[in-house]
Design a protein around this motif. Structure first.
Motif, PDB file in Angstrom:
ATOM      1  N   SER A  31      -1.543  11.437  -1.219  1.00  0.00           N
ATOM      2  CA  SER A  31      -1.400  11.905   0.159  1.00  0.00           C
ATOM      3  C   SER A  31      -1.186  13.415   0.190  1.00  0.00           C
ATOM      4  CB  SER A  31      -0.200  11.196   0.803  1.00  0.00           C
ATOM      5  OG  SER A  31       0.175  11.859   1.986  1.00  0.00           O
ATOM      6  N   PRO A  32      -1.795  14.153   1.141  1.00  0.00           N
ATOM      7  CA  PRO A  32      -2.625  13.633   2.231  1.00  0.00           C
ATOM      8  C   PRO A  32      -3.989  13.146   1.751  1.00  0.00           C
ATOM      9  CG  PRO A  32      -2.484  16.041   2.336  1.00  0.00           C
ATOM     10  CD  PRO A  32      -1.568  15.612   1.251  1.00  0.00           C
ATOM     11  N   SER A  33      -4.437  12.032   2.338  1.00  0.00           N
ATOM     12  CA  SER A  33      -5.710  11.422   1.951  1.00  0.00           C
ATOM     13  C   SER A  33      -6.709  11.602   3.086  1.00  0.00           C
ATOM     14  CB  SER A  33      -5.497   9.928   1.719  1.00  0.00           C
ATOM     15  OG  SER A  33      -5.351   9.261   2.959  1.00  0.00           O
ATOM     16  N   ASP A  34      -7.966  11.156   2.841  1.00  0.00           N
ATOM     17  CA  ASP A  34      -8.914  11.199   3.953  1.00  0.00           C
ATOM     18  C   ASP A  34      -9.097   9.808   4.554  1.00  0.00           C
ATOM     19  OD1 ASP A  34     -10.335   9.980   2.003  1.00  0.00           O
ATOM     20  OD2 ASP A  34     -11.834  11.576   1.764  1.00  0.00           O
ATOM     21  N   THR A  35      -8.177   8.889   4.259  1.00  0.00           N
ATOM     22  CA  THR A  35      -8.310   7.533   4.789  1.00  0.00           C
ATOM     23  C   THR A  35      -7.542   7.334   6.094  1.00  0.00           C
ATOM     24  OG1 THR A  35      -6.420   6.714   3.522  1.00  0.00           O
ATOM     25  CG2 THR A  35      -8.572   6.570   2.451  1.00  0.00           C
ATOM     26  N   THR A  36      -6.747   8.322   6.504  1.00  0.00           N
ATOM     27  CA  THR A  36      -6.058   8.206   7.792  1.00  0.00           C
ATOM     28  C   THR A  36      -6.400   9.431   8.644  1.00  0.00           C
ATOM     29  OG1 THR A  36      -4.081   9.419   7.091  1.00  0.00           O
ATOM     30  CG2 THR A  36      -4.053   7.039   6.717  1.00  0.00           C
ATOM     31  N   GLU A  37      -6.236   9.245   9.954  1.00  0.00           N
ATOM     32  CA  GLU A  37      -6.498  10.323  10.900  1.00  0.00           C
ATOM     33  C   GLU A  37      -5.560  11.513  10.625  1.00  0.00           C
ATOM     34  OE1 GLU A  37      -8.931  10.233  13.145  1.00  0.00           O
ATOM     35  OE2 GLU A  37      -8.341  12.293  13.659  1.00  0.00           O
ATOM     36  N   ILE A  38      -4.258  11.177  10.474  1.00  0.00           N
ATOM     37  CA  ILE A  38      -3.270  12.232  10.286  1.00  0.00           C
ATOM     38  C   ILE A  38      -3.474  12.931   8.941  1.00  0.00           C
ATOM     39  CG2 ILE A  38      -1.411  10.787   9.296  1.00  0.00           C
ATOM     40  CD1 ILE A  38      -0.815  13.438  11.937  1.00  0.00           C
ATOM     41  N   GLY A  39      -3.886  12.177   7.934  1.00  0.00           N
ATOM     42  CA  GLY A  39      -4.154  12.763   6.618  1.00  0.00           C
ATOM     43  C   GLY A  39      -5.284  13.779   6.715  1.00  0.00           C
TER      44      GLY A  39
ATOM     45  N   TYR B  42       1.377  12.219  -7.642  1.00  0.00           N
ATOM     46  CA  TYR B  42       0.279  11.336  -8.063  1.00  0.00           C
ATOM     47  C   TYR B  42      -0.411  11.928  -9.289  1.00  0.00           C
ATOM     48  CZ  TYR B  42      -4.041   8.579  -7.595  1.00  0.00           C
ATOM     49  OH  TYR B  42      -5.114   7.739  -7.814  1.00  0.00           O
ATOM     50  N   GLU B  43      -0.590  13.255  -9.248  1.00  0.00           N
ATOM     51  CA  GLU B  43      -1.276  13.910 -10.351  1.00  0.00           C
ATOM     52  C   GLU B  43      -0.366  14.108 -11.557  1.00  0.00           C
ATOM     53  OE1 GLU B  43      -2.746  17.231  -8.192  1.00  0.00           O
ATOM     54  OE2 GLU B  43      -4.399  16.052  -7.331  1.00  0.00           O
ATOM     55  N   GLN B  44       0.921  14.444 -11.264  1.00  0.00           N
ATOM     56  CA  GLN B  44       1.831  14.754 -12.374  1.00  0.00           C
ATOM     57  C   GLN B  44       2.477  13.528 -12.995  1.00  0.00           C
ATOM     58  OE1 GLN B  44       4.722  17.495 -10.894  1.00  0.00           O
ATOM     59  NE2 GLN B  44       3.354  19.253 -11.019  1.00  0.00           N
ATOM     60  N   LYS B  45       2.449  12.416 -12.289  1.00  0.00           N
ATOM     61  CA  LYS B  45       3.166  11.232 -12.790  1.00  0.00           C
ATOM     62  C   LYS B  45       2.259  10.012 -12.878  1.00  0.00           C
ATOM     63  CE  LYS B  45       7.660  12.779 -11.559  1.00  0.00           C
ATOM     64  NZ  LYS B  45       8.985  12.440 -11.121  1.00  0.00           N
ATOM     65  N   PRO B  46       1.209  10.128 -13.707  1.00  0.00           N
ATOM     66  CA  PRO B  46       0.269   9.005 -13.804  1.00  0.00           C
ATOM     67  C   PRO B  46       0.942   7.718 -14.272  1.00  0.00           C
ATOM     68  CG  PRO B  46      -0.105  10.593 -15.575  1.00  0.00           C
ATOM     69  CD  PRO B  46       0.857  11.230 -14.620  1.00  0.00           C
ATOM     70  N   PHE B  47       2.034   7.844 -15.015  1.00  0.00           N
ATOM     71  CA  PHE B  47       2.653   6.618 -15.547  1.00  0.00           C
ATOM     72  C   PHE B  47       3.343   5.810 -14.457  1.00  0.00           C
ATOM     73  CE2 PHE B  47       2.927   9.133 -19.725  1.00  0.00           C
ATOM     74  CZ  PHE B  47       1.611   8.812 -20.027  1.00  0.00           C
TER      75      PHE B  47
ATOM     76  N   ARG C  21       0.860  -1.199   0.000  1.00  0.00           N
ATOM     77  CA  ARG C  21       0.000   0.000   0.000  1.00  0.00           C
ATOM     78  C   ARG C  21       0.892   1.245   0.000  1.00  0.00           C
ATOM     79  NH1 ARG C  21      -4.444  -2.803   3.550  1.00  0.00           N
ATOM     80  NH2 ARG C  21      -3.766  -1.597   5.347  1.00  0.00           N
ATOM     81  N   VAL C  22       0.772   2.028  -1.049  1.00  0.00           N
ATOM     82  CA  VAL C  22       1.674   3.169  -1.246  1.00  0.00           C
ATOM     83  C   VAL C  22       0.925   4.493  -1.105  1.00  0.00           C
ATOM     84  CG1 VAL C  22       3.267   4.277  -2.876  1.00  0.00           C
ATOM     85  CG2 VAL C  22       3.008   1.778  -2.903  1.00  0.00           C
ATOM     86  N   TYR C  23       1.416   5.368  -0.230  1.00  0.00           N
ATOM     87  CA  TYR C  23       0.894   6.730  -0.142  1.00  0.00           C
ATOM     88  C   TYR C  23       1.810   7.606  -0.985  1.00  0.00           C
ATOM     89  CZ  TYR C  23      -2.281   5.049   3.310  1.00  0.00           C
ATOM     90  OH  TYR C  23      -3.283   4.347   3.915  1.00  0.00           O
ATOM     91  N   MET C  24       1.232   8.169  -2.036  1.00  0.00           N
ATOM     92  CA  MET C  24       2.050   8.912  -2.994  1.00  0.00           C
ATOM     93  C   MET C  24       1.772  10.405  -2.844  1.00  0.00           C
ATOM     94  SD  MET C  24       2.329   8.229  -7.072  1.00  0.00           S
ATOM     95  CE  MET C  24       3.610   8.980  -8.063  1.00  0.00           C
ATOM     96  N   VAL C  25       2.834  11.192  -2.675  1.00  0.00           N
ATOM     97  CA  VAL C  25       2.699  12.648  -2.536  1.00  0.00           C
ATOM     98  C   VAL C  25       1.766  13.156  -3.646  1.00  0.00           C
ATOM     99  CG1 VAL C  25       3.929  14.848  -2.579  1.00  0.00           C
ATOM    100  CG2 VAL C  25       4.984  12.845  -1.501  1.00  0.00           C
ATOM    101  N   LYS C  26       0.728  13.912  -3.232  1.00  0.00           N
ATOM    102  CA  LYS C  26      -0.373  14.247  -4.129  1.00  0.00           C
ATOM    103  C   LYS C  26       0.089  14.857  -5.461  1.00  0.00           C
ATOM    104  CE  LYS C  26      -4.364  17.204  -4.070  1.00  0.00           C
ATOM    105  NZ  LYS C  26      -4.454  18.507  -3.433  1.00  0.00           N
TER     106      LYS C  26
ATOM    107  N   GLY D 295       0.928  18.115  -0.667  1.00  0.00           N
ATOM    108  CA  GLY D 295       1.517  16.956  -0.012  1.00  0.00           C
ATOM    109  C   GLY D 295       3.024  17.082   0.071  1.00  0.00           C
ATOM    110  N   SER D 296       3.617  16.224   0.894  1.00  0.00           N
ATOM    111  CA  SER D 296       5.067  16.177   1.013  1.00  0.00           C
ATOM    112  C   SER D 296       5.429  14.774   1.464  1.00  0.00           C
ATOM    113  CB  SER D 296       5.555  17.193   2.059  1.00  0.00           C
ATOM    114  OG  SER D 296       5.204  16.732   3.346  1.00  0.00           O
ATOM    115  N   LEU D 297       6.696  14.461   1.343  1.00  0.00           N
ATOM    116  CA  LEU D 297       7.142  13.139   1.784  1.00  0.00           C
ATOM    117  C   LEU D 297       6.838  12.939   3.260  1.00  0.00           C
ATOM    118  CD1 LEU D 297      10.632  12.150   0.372  1.00  0.00           C
ATOM    119  CD2 LEU D 297       8.442  10.981   0.107  1.00  0.00           C
ATOM    120  N   GLY D 298       7.095  14.005   4.047  1.00  0.00           N
ATOM    121  CA  GLY D 298       6.863  13.925   5.483  1.00  0.00           C
ATOM    122  C   GLY D 298       5.416  13.571   5.822  1.00  0.00           C
ATOM    123  N   CYS D 299       4.452  14.152   5.079  1.00  0.00           N
ATOM    124  CA  CYS D 299       3.025  13.839   5.306  1.00  0.00           C
ATOM    125  C   CYS D 299       2.740  12.388   4.938  1.00  0.00           C
ATOM    126  CB  CYS D 299       2.112  14.668   4.396  1.00  0.00           C
ATOM    127  SG  CYS D 299       2.084  16.403   4.673  1.00  0.00           S
ATOM    128  N   ALA D 300       3.278  11.979   3.788  1.00  0.00           N
ATOM    129  CA  ALA D 300       2.984  10.630   3.288  1.00  0.00           C
ATOM    130  C   ALA D 300       3.549   9.575   4.237  1.00  0.00           C
ATOM    131  CB  ALA D 300       3.543  10.464   1.876  1.00  0.00           C
TER     132      ALA D 300
END
Ligand code: PLP
Length: 454
Positions: A187-195, A167-172, A159-164, A207-212
């Motif tokens: 990430s940040p997503s709405d599937t975690t509390e911290i997100g 995620y948008e710029q690198k669909p490939f 399960r990968v959290y990808m910096v938002k 998003g940022s690496l730290g958030c993910a």
């Protein structure tokens, strides 16, 4: 002496049988991870809630010089290792330099970077422990890709959290990960509390690496049978990446070549730590001396403008504290195209060595880096990752210095990966739309002011 070939290939049976643990040769060990609640060093038991048990042992092992590589991992390495050490004859010719330039090419696998060297090890230990799966973060996507390849090989859920923004710029990249069966969440997503907290506080965040990282850790600790894995920074990752340096040294030794300067790009420090490991070992033991140079982006200058202090590894402050060169865990670097170099901190091993003056660090500006990337691609044939191009830039600078002084120095640098998924960045460069944002002292002081008091 025998002419040195363009590519020095080791034989398959020369793939290292053990990783080299440089900490064993360090008189001052890297500072331990601290529990942010108690301020005490994290125990193996505490770490085992987040990481696989065998990896916890490796993380805490400051004494064993060599750690055997399990056969199953070596078998996987055989698919794409040993990687070539290339003599950059064409680049030398183009630059008209007396310097001798070599690069270790780690882009020869589908993930396109060195990250697979550690991903396969981490997936193996998760499988051995009988886990169901692993969670992680990815920035530019190289780590997520490498991990999804490794997990599919061992039949683990990934399960990968990808910096938002990526995620948008690198669909490939995303689709490569899904091809290997991974679940990819922006990430940040709405599937975690911290997100959800981060989204509430910063509604417009990219998003940022730290958030993910915070999200991936929360996911792992709240689901039985899952552990978190990290693609850089940690001691265990540097350990796995030592295959790069061990192979490089074996290839150079075959021809009696001794480098003067070893150069690598530094994001969290794993490729550089791996490349330099056996050379640094010799330096620490007083057997040989090398100049070792870390190259970081001017937009995220952890070594050169950061502080050597305990800090959180993630924005959500759920991870342990690490003593490292850091810009502050709240630091949000300007959108830089070398996504793999945008981390606010640095490996504790490299931080300690840098603090002791055992290695140097320099910064490179983004447009200069792409100029070097293009120059390299045109003569050496490989389209480099923007991260790798930081090392190319400084290798070329050093070679040009040799041209001025007439010195025939031997330069080795790490070519960590290919740039096929970074063509939007190349496009910006070609269109003259690339910027060189460098943070001001004021901005850095602001994020450094949030360092925890330990
Ligand atoms: C991730 C990455 C880096 C930077 O990470 P380190 O841990 O500092 O090595 C460098 N190059 C490439 C191609 C990467 O994917």
């Amino acid at each position: 002496m025998e002419q040195i070939p363009y590519k020095i290939y080791l034989r398959e049976n020369e793939i290292p049988t053990a990783w080299y643990n440089v900490r064993a040769d360090m008189p001052t060990k890297p500072a331990p991870l601290l529990n942010p609640g108690t301020g005490k060093p994290m125990t193996a038991e505490e770490l085992s809630g987040v990481f696989c048990s065998e990896l916890v042992k490796q993380e805490l092992n400051d004494t064993d010089r060599f750690i055997p590589i399990p056969d199953a991992i070596r078998d996987f390495y055989r698919m794409y290792r040993p990687s070539p050490l290339v003599r950059a004859y064409c680049l030398e010719e183009k630059l008209q330099t007396p310097a001798k330039i070599y690069y270790k090419f780690e882009g020869n696998n589908t993930s396109g970077s060195h990250k697979l060297n550690s991903a396969i090890a981490q997936a193996y230990y998760a499988k051995e422990q009988g886990l169901k799966g692993v969670t992680t973060e990815t920035g530019a996507g190289q780590w997520g890709t490498a991990l999804s390849m490794a997990c599919s090989y061992f039949g683990l859920d990934c399960r990968v959290y990808m910096v938002k923004v990526s995620y948008e710029q690198k669909p490939f990249r995303r689709e490569v990960m899904r091809t290997y069966g991974a679940t990819v969440t922006p990430s940040p997503s709405d599937t975690t509390e911290i997100g959800r907290q981060i989204r509430a506080a910063f509604p417009d965040t990219n998003g940022s690496l730290g958030c993910a990282i915070s999200e991936a850790v929360e996911d792992a600790v709240s689901h039985p049978g899952y552990r978190y894995v990290l693609g850089s920074v940690l001691n265990q990752v540097l350990l796995h990446q030592s295959v790069i340096g061990l192979e490089t040294k074996a290839a150079l030794d075959r021809y009696g070549v001794v480098p003067d300067i070893i150069i690598g790009c530094a994001g969290g420090g794993s490729n550089l730590g791996g490349l330099i490991a056996p050379f640094m070992g010799e330096k620490l033991r007083g057997e040989r001396n090398y100049r070792i140079v870390a190259v970081e982006p001017a937009s995220c200058p952890s070594f050169t403008r950061g502080r050597f202090a305990y800090d959180f590894c993630d924005t959500g402050k759920v991870c342990p504290l690490a003593k490292m060169y850091t810009l502050g865990s709240g630091f949000m670097p300007a959108p830089n195209h070398a996504g793999g170099l945008r981390y606010h901190g640095m490996s504790a091993v490299l931080s300690e060595l840098y603090n002791e003056g055992m290695m140097e660090a320099v910064t490179a500006k983004q447009t200069d880096v792409f100029k070097a990337a293009e120059q390299f691609a045109r003569v050496e044939g490989i389209l480099p990752a923007p991260e790798s191009a930081h090392a190319i830039k400084v290798a070329i600078d050093e070679a040009m210095r040799c041209k001025e002084t007439g010195e025939e120095k031997t330069i080795v640098f790490g070519l960590t990966g290919t740039g096929y998924f970074d063509l939007v960045a190349y496009e910006k460069f070609h269109n003259g739309e690339m910027t060189d944002y460098i943070p001001t002292d004021e901005e850095l002081n602001k994020s450094l002011a949030t360092l925890p008091v330990v």
